[in-house]
Design an enzyme around this catalytic site. Structure first.
Site, PDB file in Angstrom:
ATOM      1  NE  ARG A 121      29.445 -45.881  -5.168  1.00 12.24           N
ATOM      2  CZ  ARG A 121      30.076 -45.794  -6.343  1.00 12.24           C
ATOM      3  NH1 ARG A 121      30.035 -46.797  -7.202  1.00 12.24           N
ATOM      4  NH2 ARG A 121      30.758 -44.715  -6.657  1.00 12.24           N
ATOM      5  CG  HIS A 148      29.496 -39.582  -7.259  1.00 11.61           C
ATOM      6  ND1 HIS A 148      30.267 -39.932  -6.176  1.00 11.61           N
ATOM      7  CD2 HIS A 148      29.932 -40.359  -8.293  1.00 11.61           C
ATOM      8  CE1 HIS A 148      31.125 -40.875  -6.526  1.00 11.61           C
ATOM      9  NE2 HIS A 148      30.938 -41.148  -7.799  1.00 11.61           N
ATOM     10  CD  GLN A 151      33.564 -38.712 -10.612  1.00 10.31           C
ATOM     11  OE1 GLN A 151      33.640 -39.880 -10.291  1.00 10.31           O
ATOM     12  NE2 GLN A 151      34.456 -38.135 -11.402  1.00 10.31           N
ATOM     13  CG  ASP A 243      27.161 -40.452 -15.281  1.00 12.93           C
ATOM     14  OD1 ASP A 243      27.813 -41.489 -15.537  1.00 12.93           O
ATOM     15  OD2 ASP A 243      26.503 -40.309 -14.231  1.00 12.93           O
ATOM     16  CB  CYS A 283      31.923 -39.735 -13.325  1.00 14.38           C
ATOM     17  SG  CYS A 283      30.412 -40.518 -13.921  1.00 14.38           S
ATOM     18  NE  ARG A 311      35.958 -40.027  -7.050  1.00 15.32           N
ATOM     19  CZ  ARG A 311      35.074 -41.034  -7.091  1.00 15.32           C
ATOM     20  NH1 ARG A 311      34.748 -41.560  -8.258  1.00 15.32           N
ATOM     21  NH2 ARG A 311      34.499 -41.472  -5.981  1.00 15.32           N
TER      22      ARG A 311
HETATM   23  N1   CP Z   1      33.097 -42.715 -10.941  1.00  9.76           N
HETATM   24  C1   CP Z   1      32.848 -43.656 -10.003  1.00  9.76           C
HETATM   25  O1   CP Z   1      32.318 -43.357  -8.917  1.00  9.76           O
HETATM   26  O2   CP Z   1      33.242 -44.908 -10.332  1.00  9.76           O
HETATM   27  P1   CP Z   1      32.899 -46.252  -9.546  1.00  9.76           P
HETATM   28  O3   CP Z   1      31.399 -46.455  -9.661  1.00  9.76           O
HETATM   29  O4   CP Z   1      33.690 -47.313 -10.211  1.00  9.76           O
HETATM   30  O5   CP Z   1      33.274 -46.076  -8.104  1.00  9.76           O
HETATM   31  N1  NVA Z   2      25.305 -41.840 -12.435  1.00  5.61           N
HETATM   32  C1  NVA Z   2      26.107 -43.035 -12.278  1.00  5.61           C
HETATM   33  C2  NVA Z   2      27.457 -42.675 -11.771  1.00  5.61           C
HETATM   34  C3  NVA Z   2      28.410 -43.830 -11.612  1.00  5.61           C
HETATM   35  C4  NVA Z   2      29.728 -43.407 -11.031  1.00  5.61           C
HETATM   36  C5  NVA Z   2      25.413 -44.009 -11.361  1.00  5.61           C
HETATM   37  O1  NVA Z   2      24.857 -43.568 -10.346  1.00  5.61           O
HETATM   38  O2  NVA Z   2      25.396 -45.205 -11.647  1.00  5.61           O
END
Ligand code: CP
Ligand code: NVA
Length: 337
Positions: A121, A148, A151, A243, A283, A311
């Site tokens: 990540r 992502h 997701q 989102d 999400c 997920r």
């Molecule tokens: N939706 C999602 O990726 O959640 P987190 O940021 O908690 O992993």
């Molecule tokens: N768009 C958001 C998604 C979180 C799961 C971010 O990148 O913070």
């Protein structure tokens, strides 16, 4: 990476299972539509019969490097790996960026000597692509500023299980044209679902990804519509997705974005323009009162916790496919599967 092996008598599913072994999942575009469909099929089987897959990743070691916070992604990877008999190692990179202490290529060449798979990540999408370029083991994008994919695949499973078939489903996404929007657009169009995106001017999804989604839509019979009017985006949709307005790393812009995005809040009025049977998707994490009204996210039309559950199943499927977790040991499909 590892070449595709087609073995005699292979069914389309087993061909696709085999074809992704050893590869990376950085973008939804890394999987063909057949491969995506097969990953969802395996995820659905794992969801229905989790006990059949226990031990399938035994002996596999997977490392998770996270530069940003996480609830769902971290825990669904860790719980999923554990339930499949593999081992996971979490490395908190929130205090210093991956590659700050030594080059990403050196990190990759170390990891490939010890580990079977890397889950990343990151802020920069390039950190994921660089790791994948140098590591001889599968790299999975657990969210970058660009995409992502895990997701979006869980979201497709959610829609598939709700509507039965993704072809013909009309998905609306309103808000920021961010990483989630980018992957959603690719996954939907690859699998035959149409998507309508409504964002403020200047916050549209990535142009190259939008073009790629249009090409996928031309093949699958779907469509992509990017507009700056939230009502136009939502009109007649089977599912309405939003989102956060400020993603991780954009906290400084949050106040300004709140003003710009206010007309894009998914409230009961905006949701009423969707089809009567429409579901609400997010999400998570969600900010009630910003991008979504409490009355919508906490209503019976909301499937946000189905998405969160999926997920787990989708990532287990991805791991097994990429790491060749005992593919030959897959239980036979039941007669009614
Ligand atoms: N939706 C999602 O990726 O959640 P987190 O940021 O908690 O992993
Ligand atoms: N768009 C958001 C998604 C979180 C799961 C971010 O990148 O913070």
């Amino acid at each position: 990476m590892i070449a595709t092996t087609v073995f005699p008598g292979a069914s389309p599913s087993s061909y696709a299972y085999r074809s992704v072994t050893g590869r990376d999942l950085i973008s939804i575009q890394d999987f063909s539509s057949d491969e995506l469909a097969c990953a969802l099929e395996l995820a659905a089987a794992m969801k229905a019969r989790p006990a059949d897959f226990r031990g399938i990743l035994s002996g596999k070691q997977i490392v998770l490097f996270f530069e940003k916070p996480s609830l769902r992604t971290r825990l669904t990877f860790e719980a999923g790996i554990n339930s499949l008999g593999g081992a996971s190692f979490f490395v908190d990179q929130t205090q210093s960026r991956l590659g700050a202490r030594e080059s990403l290529s050196d990190v990759a060449h170390n990891l490939e000597r010890w580990i079977d798979g890397i889950v990343l990540r990151t802020f920069a999408h390039e950190a994921v692509t660089t790791m994948a370029q140098h590591a001889a083991i599968p790299v999975i994008n657990a969210l970058s500023d660009m995409e992502h994919p895990c997701q979006a695949m869980a979201d497709m499973l959610t829609l598939q299980q709700h509507f039965g078939d993704l072809r013909g489903v009309r998905l609306a996404y309103v808000g920021d044209g961010n990483n989630v929007a980018n992957s959603l657009m690719l996954a939907a169009t690859s699998l035959g679902a149409s998507i309508s995106i409504g964002t403020p001017r200047g916050y549209e999804p990535d142009a190259a990804i939008t073009e790629a989604a249009r090409e996928l839509a031309a093949v699958s019979g779907a469509s992509v519509n990017v507009v700056n009017d939230p009502i136009e985006a939502v009109a007649g949709a089977d599912a309405v997705y939003t989102d956060v307005w400020a993603s991780m790393g954009q906290e400084d812009e949050a106040a300004n974005r709140s003003k710009i995005f206010a007309p894009f809040q998914v409230n009961q009025k905006l949701f009423s323009y969707a089809a009567k049977h429409a579901v609400f998707m997010h999400c998570l994490p969600a900010h009630r009162g910003d991008e979504v009204a409490t009355a919508v996210i906490d209503s019976p039309r909301s499937v946000v916790f189905e998405q969160a559950e999926n997920r787990l199943h989708v990532q287990k499927s991805i791991l097994v496919l990429l790491l060749e977790g005992g593919i030959h040991r897959f239980p036979p499909r039941s007669a009614n599967a």
